[in-house]
Design a protein around this motif. Structure first.
Motif, short mmCIF file in Angstrom:
data_model
loop_
_atom_site.label_atom_id
_atom_site.label_comp_id
_atom_site.label_asym_id
_atom_site.label_seq_id
_atom_site.Cartn_x
_atom_site.Cartn_y
_atom_site.Cartn_z
N TYR A 121 11.76 13.00 -52.53
CA TYR A 121 11.44 12.41 -51.24
C TYR A 121 9.94 12.49 -50.94
CZ TYR A 121 16.39 12.94 -49.71
OH TYR A 121 17.74 12.88 -49.56
N VAL A 122 9.42 11.43 -50.33
CA VAL A 122 8.12 11.52 -49.65
C VAL A 122 8.34 12.32 -48.38
CG1 VAL A 122 6.35 10.21 -48.40
CG2 VAL A 122 7.22 9.37 -50.60
N LEU A 123 9.39 11.94 -47.66
CA LEU A 123 9.85 12.62 -46.45
C LEU A 123 11.31 12.26 -46.28
CD1 LEU A 123 9.25 14.17 -43.76
CD2 LEU A 123 8.61 11.97 -42.78
N ASP A 124 12.15 13.22 -46.08
CA ASP A 124 13.57 12.97 -45.86
C ASP A 124 13.70 12.03 -44.65
OD1 ASP A 124 16.28 13.06 -45.13
OD2 ASP A 124 16.48 15.16 -45.73
N LEU A 125 14.28 10.88 -44.85
CA LEU A 125 14.37 9.90 -43.76
C LEU A 125 15.25 10.37 -42.61
CD1 LEU A 125 14.28 6.55 -45.74
CD2 LEU A 125 12.50 7.56 -44.31
N LYS A 126 16.16 11.29 -42.86
CA LYS A 126 16.93 11.89 -41.75
C LYS A 126 15.99 12.70 -40.86
CE LYS A 126 20.02 14.05 -44.27
NZ LYS A 126 19.72 13.77 -45.65
N VAL A 127 15.04 13.38 -41.47
CA VAL A 127 14.06 14.16 -40.71
C VAL A 127 13.16 13.22 -39.91
CG1 VAL A 127 12.05 15.70 -40.94
CG2 VAL A 127 14.12 16.12 -42.30
N LEU A 128 12.70 12.15 -40.54
CA LEU A 128 11.86 11.18 -39.83
C LEU A 128 12.63 10.54 -38.68
CD1 LEU A 128 9.18 9.71 -39.55
CD2 LEU A 128 10.00 8.05 -41.25
N SER A 129 13.88 10.18 -38.92
CA SER A 129 14.70 9.58 -37.87
C SER A 129 14.84 10.52 -36.67
CB SER A 129 16.09 9.24 -38.43
OG SER A 129 16.91 8.75 -37.41
N ALA A 130 15.12 11.78 -36.93
CA ALA A 130 15.27 12.76 -35.85
C ALA A 130 13.96 12.95 -35.10
CB ALA A 130 15.77 14.09 -36.41
N LEU A 131 12.85 12.94 -35.82
CA LEU A 131 11.53 13.09 -35.20
C LEU A 131 11.23 11.91 -34.28
CD1 LEU A 131 8.88 14.71 -35.04
CD2 LEU A 131 8.09 13.38 -37.01
N ILE A 132 11.49 10.71 -34.75
CA ILE A 132 11.26 9.52 -33.93
C ILE A 132 12.15 9.55 -32.69
CG2 ILE A 132 11.46 7.01 -33.86
CD1 ILE A 132 10.76 7.05 -36.90
N LYS A 133 13.39 9.94 -32.86
CA LYS A 133 14.30 10.02 -31.71
C LYS A 133 13.76 10.99 -30.66
CE LYS A 133 19.05 10.95 -30.22
NZ LYS A 133 18.58 11.34 -28.92
N LYS A 134 13.38 12.18 -31.10
CA LYS A 134 12.92 13.20 -30.16
C LYS A 134 11.59 12.83 -29.51
CE LYS A 134 11.60 18.00 -29.72
NZ LYS A 134 10.89 19.06 -30.39
N GLU A 135 10.63 12.42 -30.31
CA GLU A 135 9.26 12.20 -29.81
C GLU A 135 9.04 10.84 -29.15
OE1 GLU A 135 6.97 14.56 -29.64
OE2 GLU A 135 8.35 15.96 -30.61
N ILE A 136 9.81 9.83 -29.57
CA ILE A 136 9.56 8.48 -29.06
C ILE A 136 10.76 7.96 -28.26
CG2 ILE A 136 8.87 6.13 -29.66
CD1 ILE A 136 6.88 8.51 -30.51
N LEU A 137 11.90 7.81 -28.90
CA LEU A 137 13.03 7.16 -28.24
C LEU A 137 13.48 7.91 -27.00
CD1 LEU A 137 15.12 6.06 -31.35
CD2 LEU A 137 13.24 4.86 -30.20
N ASP A 138 13.60 9.22 -27.09
CA ASP A 138 14.05 9.99 -25.93
C ASP A 138 13.07 9.89 -24.75
OD1 ASP A 138 16.28 10.78 -27.35
OD2 ASP A 138 15.62 12.85 -27.64
N GLN A 139 11.81 9.63 -25.04
CA GLN A 139 10.80 9.55 -23.98
C GLN A 139 10.56 8.12 -23.49
OE1 GLN A 139 7.37 12.31 -24.03
NE2 GLN A 139 7.79 12.42 -26.24
N PHE A 140 10.79 7.11 -24.34
CA PHE A 140 10.43 5.74 -24.00
C PHE A 140 11.61 4.81 -23.76
CE2 PHE A 140 6.10 5.77 -26.45
CZ PHE A 140 5.66 6.79 -25.66
N ASP A 141 12.75 5.06 -24.41
CA ASP A 141 13.85 4.10 -24.33
C ASP A 141 14.46 4.07 -22.93
OD1 ASP A 141 15.65 2.19 -25.34
OD2 ASP A 141 17.15 3.72 -25.78
N HIS A 142 14.61 2.84 -22.42
CA HIS A 142 15.14 2.59 -21.08
C HIS A 142 14.32 3.31 -19.99
CE1 HIS A 142 18.47 0.99 -23.40
NE2 HIS A 142 18.75 0.28 -22.32
N LYS A 143 13.02 3.30 -20.19
CA LYS A 143 12.09 3.91 -19.23
C LYS A 143 11.11 2.86 -18.74
CE LYS A 143 13.53 8.21 -19.63
NZ LYS A 143 14.01 8.62 -20.83
N ASN A 144 10.51 3.16 -17.60
CA ASN A 144 9.36 2.41 -17.12
C ASN A 144 8.16 3.19 -17.65
OD1 ASN A 144 7.06 1.76 -15.47
ND2 ASN A 144 8.46 0.70 -14.10
N LEU A 145 7.42 2.61 -18.58
CA LEU A 145 6.33 3.34 -19.23
C LEU A 145 5.26 3.77 -18.23
CD1 LEU A 145 6.02 1.26 -22.51
CD2 LEU A 145 7.27 3.39 -22.13
#
Length: 138
Positions: free
Chosen positions: A63-87
Motif C-alpha cells: 500500500y501507498v496508504l490503506d484506502l480504508k484509513v484514507l476513507s476514515a480520515l476524510i470522513k472525520k476531517e471533512i465529511l463530518d464537518q462539511f456535509d449538510h452544513k452551511n460553510l
C-alpha cells in the motif's frame, strides 16, 4: 533514478451551502462580482471530492496508504464537518474566509495534510459542479 511512486485516489461526496461575500465590500459590489452566488439566503452544491495521495508502496503491505484509513480520515476531517452544513455559519474555517471552491480545496488540503505522513504527496480535486472544479495544489 528509478521512480517507484504510485498514486491512489479516494472519491467522496458532500452537500453544503455557502454564500460568496466579501465583508469589506458594499452589497452592490458583492452582487456585481458574485451574482447569484451572493444570495443572502445562501445556495448549495453537491460537491465531489477526489483526494490523491502519492508515495512509494510499503514493501510489507504493498500500500501507498490503506484506502480504508484514507476513507476514515476524510470522513472525520471533512465529511463530518462539511456535509449538510452551511460553510459560512457552521464551520470555523469560513467565518473570515470566502468559501469559494478554491478556498474550500485549500482548507481540505490543510486538514488532511496535517494527518498524513510527510513522505506522502497530497492533491485535492474539488468539483463544485459537473463542469467547474479546482485542483490544489496546482
Amino acid at each position: 533514478m528509478k521512480q517507484n511512486k504510485v498514486a491512489v485516489y479516494r472519491k467522496e461526496h458532500f452537500n453544503a451551502a455557502h454564500r460568496l461575500h466579501n465583508h469589506a465590500w458594499s452589497d452592490e459590489k458583492n452582487a456585481t462580482v458574485f451574482g447569484s452566488c451572493n444570495n443572502k439566503n445562501f445556495h448549495g452544491h453537491n460537491y465531489e471530492l477526489i483526494v490523491k495521495v502519492t508515495g512509494e508502496p510499503n514493501p510489507d503491505t504493498g500500500y501507498v496508504l490503506d484506502l480504508k484509513v484514507l476513507s476514515a480520515l476524510i470522513k472525520k476531517e471533512i465529511l463530518d464537518q462539511f456535509d449538510h452544513k452551511n460553510l459560512n455559519l457552521d464551520t470555523v474555517y469560513f467565518q473570515q474566509v470566502n468559501p469559494t471552491a478554491e478556498n474550500i480545496a485549500k482548507v481540505i488540503y490543510q486538514l488532511l495534510r496535517d494527518k498524513l505522513d510527510e513522505q506522502l504527496e497530497l492533491k485535492i480535486f474539488l468539483y463544485e459542479t459537473e463542469r467547474n472544479y479546482v485542483e490544489y495544489p496546482a
